[in-house]
Motif scaffolding. Structure first.
Motif, PDB file in Angstrom:
ATOM      1  N   ALA A 110       0.833  -1.216   0.000  1.00  0.00           N
ATOM      2  CA  ALA A 110       0.000   0.000   0.000  1.00  0.00           C
ATOM      3  C   ALA A 110       0.862   1.258   0.000  1.00  0.00           C
ATOM      4  O   ALA A 110       0.520   2.244  -0.663  1.00  0.00           O
ATOM      5  CB  ALA A 110      -0.925  -0.003   1.220  1.00  0.00           C
ATOM      6  N   VAL A 111       1.987   1.211   0.710  1.00  0.00           N
ATOM      7  CA  VAL A 111       2.882   2.386   0.729  1.00  0.00           C
ATOM      8  C   VAL A 111       3.323   2.712  -0.698  1.00  0.00           C
ATOM      9  O   VAL A 111       3.300   3.879  -1.128  1.00  0.00           O
ATOM     10  CB  VAL A 111       4.112   2.120   1.644  1.00  0.00           C
ATOM     11  CG1 VAL A 111       5.164   3.209   1.466  1.00  0.00           C
ATOM     12  CG2 VAL A 111       3.672   2.059   3.094  1.00  0.00           C
ATOM     13  N   ALA A 112       3.707   1.662  -1.426  1.00  0.00           N
ATOM     14  CA  ALA A 112       4.130   1.877  -2.815  1.00  0.00           C
ATOM     15  C   ALA A 112       2.977   2.419  -3.656  1.00  0.00           C
ATOM     16  O   ALA A 112       3.154   3.334  -4.473  1.00  0.00           O
ATOM     17  CB  ALA A 112       4.656   0.573  -3.406  1.00  0.00           C
ATOM     18  N   LEU A 113       1.775   1.847  -3.438  1.00  0.00           N
ATOM     19  CA  LEU A 113       0.618   2.307  -4.222  1.00  0.00           C
ATOM     20  C   LEU A 113       0.233   3.742  -3.842  1.00  0.00           C
ATOM     21  O   LEU A 113      -0.166   4.528  -4.707  1.00  0.00           O
ATOM     22  CB  LEU A 113      -0.571   1.360  -4.011  1.00  0.00           C
ATOM     23  CG  LEU A 113      -0.399  -0.065  -4.560  1.00  0.00           C
ATOM     24  CD1 LEU A 113      -1.650  -0.896  -4.283  1.00  0.00           C
ATOM     25  CD2 LEU A 113      -0.110  -0.060  -6.047  1.00  0.00           C
ATOM     26  N   VAL A 114       0.358   4.059  -2.565  1.00  0.00           N
ATOM     27  CA  VAL A 114       0.052   5.432  -2.132  1.00  0.00           C
ATOM     28  C   VAL A 114       1.004   6.406  -2.834  1.00  0.00           C
ATOM     29  O   VAL A 114       0.594   7.474  -3.297  1.00  0.00           O
ATOM     30  CB  VAL A 114       0.153   5.567  -0.591  1.00  0.00           C
ATOM     31  CG1 VAL A 114       0.195   7.025  -0.164  1.00  0.00           C
ATOM     32  CG2 VAL A 114      -1.022   4.876   0.073  1.00  0.00           C
ATOM     33  N   LEU A 115       2.275   6.013  -2.931  1.00  0.00           N
ATOM     34  CA  LEU A 115       3.248   6.862  -3.638  1.00  0.00           C
ATOM     35  C   LEU A 115       2.806   7.098  -5.079  1.00  0.00           C
ATOM     36  O   LEU A 115       2.871   8.217  -5.586  1.00  0.00           O
ATOM     37  CB  LEU A 115       4.636   6.213  -3.619  1.00  0.00           C
ATOM     38  CG  LEU A 115       5.402   6.316  -2.310  1.00  0.00           C
ATOM     39  CD1 LEU A 115       6.718   5.551  -2.400  1.00  0.00           C
ATOM     40  CD2 LEU A 115       5.686   7.776  -1.970  1.00  0.00           C
ATOM     41  N   VAL A 116       2.343   6.017  -5.714  1.00  0.00           N
ATOM     42  CA  VAL A 116       1.873   6.134  -7.104  1.00  0.00           C
ATOM     43  C   VAL A 116       0.687   7.099  -7.174  1.00  0.00           C
ATOM     44  O   VAL A 116       0.641   7.996  -8.032  1.00  0.00           O
ATOM     45  CB  VAL A 116       1.467   4.737  -7.664  1.00  0.00           C
ATOM     46  CG1 VAL A 116       0.771   4.873  -9.006  1.00  0.00           C
ATOM     47  CG2 VAL A 116       2.690   3.848  -7.805  1.00  0.00           C
ATOM     48  N   VAL A 117      -0.259   6.919  -6.249  1.00  0.00           N
ATOM     49  CA  VAL A 117      -1.460   7.769  -6.261  1.00  0.00           C
ATOM     50  C   VAL A 117      -1.089   9.231  -5.979  1.00  0.00           C
ATOM     51  O   VAL A 117      -1.570  10.141  -6.665  1.00  0.00           O
ATOM     52  CB  VAL A 117      -2.492   7.270  -5.216  1.00  0.00           C
ATOM     53  CG1 VAL A 117      -3.653   8.247  -5.105  1.00  0.00           C
ATOM     54  CG2 VAL A 117      -3.010   5.910  -5.611  1.00  0.00           C
ATOM     55  N   LEU A 156       8.140  -1.456  -7.225  1.00  0.00           N
ATOM     56  CA  LEU A 156       8.268  -1.538  -5.763  1.00  0.00           C
ATOM     57  C   LEU A 156       7.131  -2.374  -5.174  1.00  0.00           C
ATOM     58  O   LEU A 156       7.362  -3.274  -4.347  1.00  0.00           O
ATOM     59  CB  LEU A 156       8.224  -0.113  -5.198  1.00  0.00           C
ATOM     60  CG  LEU A 156       8.847   0.116  -3.830  1.00  0.00           C
ATOM     61  CD1 LEU A 156      10.329  -0.216  -3.863  1.00  0.00           C
ATOM     62  CD2 LEU A 156       8.656   1.571  -3.414  1.00  0.00           C
ATOM     63  N   ALA A 157       5.914  -2.083  -5.633  1.00  0.00           N
ATOM     64  CA  ALA A 157       4.743  -2.813  -5.118  1.00  0.00           C
ATOM     65  C   ALA A 157       4.847  -4.294  -5.463  1.00  0.00           C
ATOM     66  O   ALA A 157       4.561  -5.154  -4.619  1.00  0.00           O
ATOM     67  CB  ALA A 157       3.461  -2.223  -5.702  1.00  0.00           C
ATOM     68  N   VAL A 158       5.271  -4.600  -6.694  1.00  0.00           N
ATOM     69  CA  VAL A 158       5.389  -6.007  -7.104  1.00  0.00           C
ATOM     70  C   VAL A 158       6.442  -6.710  -6.250  1.00  0.00           C
ATOM     71  O   VAL A 158       6.216  -7.824  -5.755  1.00  0.00           O
ATOM     72  CB  VAL A 158       5.752  -6.120  -8.607  1.00  0.00           C
ATOM     73  CG1 VAL A 158       6.137  -7.546  -8.972  1.00  0.00           C
ATOM     74  CG2 VAL A 158       4.578  -5.685  -9.470  1.00  0.00           C
ATOM     75  N   LEU A 159       7.594  -6.041  -6.051  1.00  0.00           N
ATOM     76  CA  LEU A 159       8.671  -6.664  -5.281  1.00  0.00           C
ATOM     77  C   LEU A 159       8.210  -6.961  -3.856  1.00  0.00           C
ATOM     78  O   LEU A 159       8.459  -8.046  -3.322  1.00  0.00           O
ATOM     79  CB  LEU A 159       9.904  -5.754  -5.245  1.00  0.00           C
ATOM     80  CG  LEU A 159      10.691  -5.679  -6.553  1.00  0.00           C
ATOM     81  CD1 LEU A 159      11.832  -4.677  -6.439  1.00  0.00           C
ATOM     82  CD2 LEU A 159      11.236  -7.045  -6.945  1.00  0.00           C
ATOM     83  N   ILE A 160       7.523  -6.003  -3.261  1.00  0.00           N
ATOM     84  CA  ILE A 160       7.049  -6.209  -1.879  1.00  0.00           C
ATOM     85  C   ILE A 160       6.009  -7.332  -1.851  1.00  0.00           C
ATOM     86  O   ILE A 160       6.037  -8.196  -0.981  1.00  0.00           O
ATOM     87  CB  ILE A 160       6.461  -4.903  -1.296  1.00  0.00           C
ATOM     88  CG1 ILE A 160       7.546  -3.837  -1.214  1.00  0.00           C
ATOM     89  CG2 ILE A 160       5.874  -5.151   0.088  1.00  0.00           C
ATOM     90  CD1 ILE A 160       7.022  -2.433  -0.974  1.00  0.00           C
ATOM     91  N   ALA A 161       5.095  -7.297  -2.828  1.00  0.00           N
ATOM     92  CA  ALA A 161       4.051  -8.332  -2.870  1.00  0.00           C
ATOM     93  C   ALA A 161       4.673  -9.711  -3.094  1.00  0.00           C
ATOM     94  O   ALA A 161       4.261 -10.694  -2.466  1.00  0.00           O
ATOM     95  CB  ALA A 161       3.046  -8.020  -3.974  1.00  0.00           C
ATOM     96  N   VAL A 162       5.667  -9.775  -3.977  1.00  0.00           N
ATOM     97  CA  VAL A 162       6.352 -11.055  -4.237  1.00  0.00           C
ATOM     98  C   VAL A 162       7.024 -11.543  -2.957  1.00  0.00           C
ATOM     99  O   VAL A 162       6.921 -12.715  -2.593  1.00  0.00           O
ATOM    100  CB  VAL A 162       7.403 -10.892  -5.365  1.00  0.00           C
ATOM    101  CG1 VAL A 162       8.356 -12.080  -5.399  1.00  0.00           C
ATOM    102  CG2 VAL A 162       6.708 -10.756  -6.713  1.00  0.00           C
ATOM    103  N   PHE A 163       7.698 -10.611  -2.274  1.00  0.00           N
ATOM    104  CA  PHE A 163       8.409 -10.978  -1.055  1.00  0.00           C
ATOM    105  C   PHE A 163       7.429 -11.502   0.007  1.00  0.00           C
ATOM    106  O   PHE A 163       7.688 -12.511   0.668  1.00  0.00           O
ATOM    107  CB  PHE A 163       9.183  -9.779  -0.526  1.00  0.00           C
ATOM    108  CG  PHE A 163      10.035 -10.100   0.680  1.00  0.00           C
ATOM    109  CD1 PHE A 163      11.098 -10.986   0.573  1.00  0.00           C
ATOM    110  CD2 PHE A 163       9.768  -9.528   1.906  1.00  0.00           C
ATOM    111  CE1 PHE A 163      11.877 -11.298   1.671  1.00  0.00           C
ATOM    112  CE2 PHE A 163      10.541  -9.836   3.004  1.00  0.00           C
ATOM    113  CZ  PHE A 163      11.604 -10.713   2.895  1.00  0.00           C
ATOM    114  N   THR A 164       6.302 -10.801   0.139  1.00  0.00           N
ATOM    115  CA  THR A 164       5.289 -11.222   1.111  1.00  0.00           C
ATOM    116  C   THR A 164       4.752 -12.608   0.760  1.00  0.00           C
ATOM    117  O   THR A 164       4.659 -13.487   1.624  1.00  0.00           O
ATOM    118  CB  THR A 164       4.123 -10.212   1.139  1.00  0.00           C
ATOM    119  OG1 THR A 164       4.660  -8.912   1.364  1.00  0.00           O
ATOM    120  CG2 THR A 164       3.120 -10.538   2.231  1.00  0.00           C
ATOM    121  N   ALA A 165       4.420 -12.783  -0.520  1.00  0.00           N
ATOM    122  CA  ALA A 165       3.886 -14.079  -0.960  1.00  0.00           C
ATOM    123  C   ALA A 165       4.947 -15.171  -0.798  1.00  0.00           C
ATOM    124  O   ALA A 165       4.643 -16.295  -0.403  1.00  0.00           O
ATOM    125  CB  ALA A 165       3.433 -13.991  -2.406  1.00  0.00           C
TER     126      ALA A 165
END
Lengths: 369, 281
Positions: A24-31, A257-266
């Motif tokens: 969400a932090v990455a997505l907030v940055l995008v928004v 950034l969002a993909v990397l974090i999501a991948v890491f979490t998954a």
């Protein structure tokens, strides 16, 4: 089966929530980048939008205002006024420049207003005078705090000094602000005479603006006449073009950034469940079922991230605007739709590495003690 | 009617190649009938788990053939085997391998998701198994709150929920106290005798031998039938360690007597001082 996934995610909720929060932090940055860009782009057309002249007349070949220069002989003003259907024609002189305020220079539209040019002047004044006389300047109110200036202070444009006599509202963005001076001062500054930049034409009631623009172009030699809507659209496009690449790069960085974090979490989720996945395989669950679970897990994380993002931006946008008035943030449906698409994209991309891991989980792991 | 449910012929499994080549199972053939409880015993690293994995369709043999309920599972690919495992094989593990996030009942019903009718059709069977295995009061508990014996009973119920003809158990009593271990063994015996399922058990637990129909000995990847009359425990004359004469490899003839030793070192010690170590007649 999906109960297991849900229960497992629930048992590991701290990890899941922190992962979704990081995405969400990455997505907030995008928004925020997107909203800031839209805000800035809209601010570049603020003057045109607020003036709402039916037709804009300018130098032949010029079709916008942002970063443009236009010179029209002043006698053409009379010609324009004589065109049937013209109720009022207000000239302005215009240049892109910088003025000094506080410890830095600020890029600005400088609008030169004739003595009877209230029509083209500031639309909202927070303090001081609403119209500049010679040697005077009206600046955005935001700069009162941002640059530490006050009424009566002096500022410079080029080699000319101006006394600040008024502060205006809705005239500032980080990339562009609007300063109002007298027509004569700007004429001296540019070192031109007998010229003006744009003519703001108000049509008589019932007169079609497009038809009037065509008529002006046919009756007044070597000018371009454009309706308000077209002029606004031209300038907005220019603004978008100038920032589109930067926005694209920033959006791409945010997505990566969002993909990397999501991948890491998954990845962490799969790693924690490696033995249980081996058990599921041993029991007879095929890989495709496990891939489906990974996709669902990824989508749950991304959905949570999207919810966090939307809540955050709805809180942050007014908060940031209040705390940092220099920032123009504008949230649009398009931005929210875009971030939703990005979240979907993130969930799809983030499922690939975990699926790869799942495929390689050896069911024999279940036999190990 | 007793019939062959599992038939393995000339199974061979090796890992690696060249200097790192390891033969885990070598030319193993066996037949298991319905209602039969067969023990596979042998030292650690003898290939028991590898053999069990091949019989259960988890590992593909390097060569040889496995017929399970008439289906040649040794020629099936990775995409076909999960369905066979779900329908034809029930697994029981030493570490229980329950899913921590699911209740005992949900764990039992897990394989039923893979069968026609799903968990709805399997629910009455689950109720019956829960009752028979005496875990009614614990059916909604999470595995973390169950005792070892309860966990293994849940695992047994999970292995039986799809009514597979073959149950494969890998050291099912390994993590249990003696009483729980005994109870689990009795349950497995009942599964074989009362329900007519074939049960193959890999174990080190000698207590299980009493309930087995057949004991197979696997060592160095090679399988042998071990008959009770060949089974005799003696002490090594030098260090007094217990040795299974059936399995002993280090032997020495001293006069009219054949002695067995635990290691080559003990044998050498004996040869140097036979009068000191010669056991009484």
């Amino acid at each position: 089966m999906y109960k297991w996934l849900w229960q497992t995610l629930w048992q590991q909720k701290t990890g899941v929530l922190s992962g979704a929060g990081s995405v969400a932090v990455a997505l907030v940055l995008v928004v925020i980048m997107d909203a800031s860009f839209v805000g800035e782009s809209r601010q570049t057309i603020a003057y045109i939008e607020k003036m709402r002249a039916d037709v804009w007349v300018m130098q032949h070949g010029v079709s916008n205002m942002h970063m443009a220069s236009s010179y029209v002989w002043d006698w053409k003003l009379t010609k324009v006024r004589q065109v049937a259907g013209v109720k009022r024609a207000t000239p302005i002189l215009y240049m892109n420049s910088v003025f000094a305020a506080g410890k830095r220079n600020w890029f600005s539209y400088v609008i030169g207003l004739p003595e009877d040019g209230q029509r083209a002047g500031p639309w909202a004044v927070s303090s001081g005078k609403a119209f500049p006389a010679r040697g005077e300047i009206l600046l955005p109110q935001v700069l009162e705090k941002a640059a530490g200036i006050k009424l009566g202070d002096m500022t410079r444009i080029g080699d000319h000094s101006f006394r600040i006599v008024g502060f205006t509202r809705d005239t500032f963005s980080m990339s562009n602000s609007i300063a109002f001076v007298s027509f004569d001062d700007l004429q001296d500054l540019i070192a031109v005479s007998g010229s003006l930049s744009y003519i703001l034409v108000d049509a008589e009631e019932g007169v079609d603006a497009k038809a009037l623009a065509t008529r002006i172009e046919s009756e007044v030699d070597k000018v371009t006449a454009i309706t308000h809507e077209q002029f606004l659209a031209n300038d907005y496009q220019i603004g978008l073009l100038m920032g589109a690449e930067v926005l694209s790069i920033m959006t791409l960085i945010g997505i990566i950034l969002a993909v990397l974090i999501a991948v890491f979490t998954a990845y962490l989720q799969v790693d924690r469940c490696r033995r249980e996945l081996a058990i599921l395989k041993t029991v007879g669950f095929p890989n495709r079922t496990l891939y489906g679970m990974m996709l669902l897990q990824s989508m749950i994380i991304s959905l949570l991230a999207l919810i966090f993002t939307l809540v955050s931006v709805f809180i942050l946008t007014p908060l940031l605007t209040a705390l940092v008035p220099m920032i123009n943030l504008v949230l649009t449906e398009a931005i929210l739709l875009r971030v939703s698409y990005i979240a979907l994209l993130v969930s799809l991309l983030a499922v690939i590495p975990p699926a790869w891991m799942v495929a390689r989980v050896d069911p024999l792991t279940a036999f190990k003690v | 009617m007793v019939s062959t449910i599992l038939s393995a012929s000339h199974l061979h499994k090796e890992y690696g190649s060249g200097n790192t080549r390891v033969v885990a199972v070598d030319d193993v053939s066996m037949e298991i009938a319905t209602g039969e409880l067969v023990l596979i015993m042998g030292p650690s690293g003898s290939g028991k788990t590898t053999l069990l994995s091949m019989l259960g369709g988890i590992l593909t043999p390097s060569s040889g053939r496995i017929l399970l309920a008439g289906l040649d599972i040794s020629s099936m690919n990775e995409a076909q085997l999960p369905a066979i495992r779900a329908a034809k094989v029930g697994f029981i593990f030493q570490a229980f391998n329950l899913l921590d996030a699911l209740s005992a009942r949900d764990n039992i019903l897990l394989p039923a998701h893979l069968m026609p009718g799903g968990i709805k059709a399997a629910a009455p069977r689950a109720d019956d198994l829960i009752r028979r295995l005496g875990i009614e009061k614990r059916q909604h508990a999470l595995p973390g709150t169950l005792s070892g014996g309860e966990k293994q009973r849940v695992a047994i119920a999970r292995a039986l929920i799809n009514q597979p003809p073959l149950i494969l158990a890998d050291e099912p009593t390994g993590n249990l106290d003696s009483q729980s271990g005994l109870e689990v063994m009795m349950v497995l015996r009942d599964i074989a005798r009362d329900e007519g399922r074939a049960v193959i058990l890999v174990t080190h637990d000698p207590r299980v031998e009493a309930i087995a129909d057949r004991i197979l000995w696997l060592e160095d990847g090679v399988l042998r039938d071990r008959r009770e009359e060949q089974h005799q425990w003696l002490n090594c004359p030098v260090c007094r360690m217990k040795i299974d004469t059936w399995n002993a490899k280090i032997r020495h003839r001293a006069g009219q007597r054949e002695l067995v030793f635990c290691t080559e070192q003990c044998k050498q010690k004996f040869i140097q001082q036979p009068e000191r170590y010669m056991p009484a007649e």
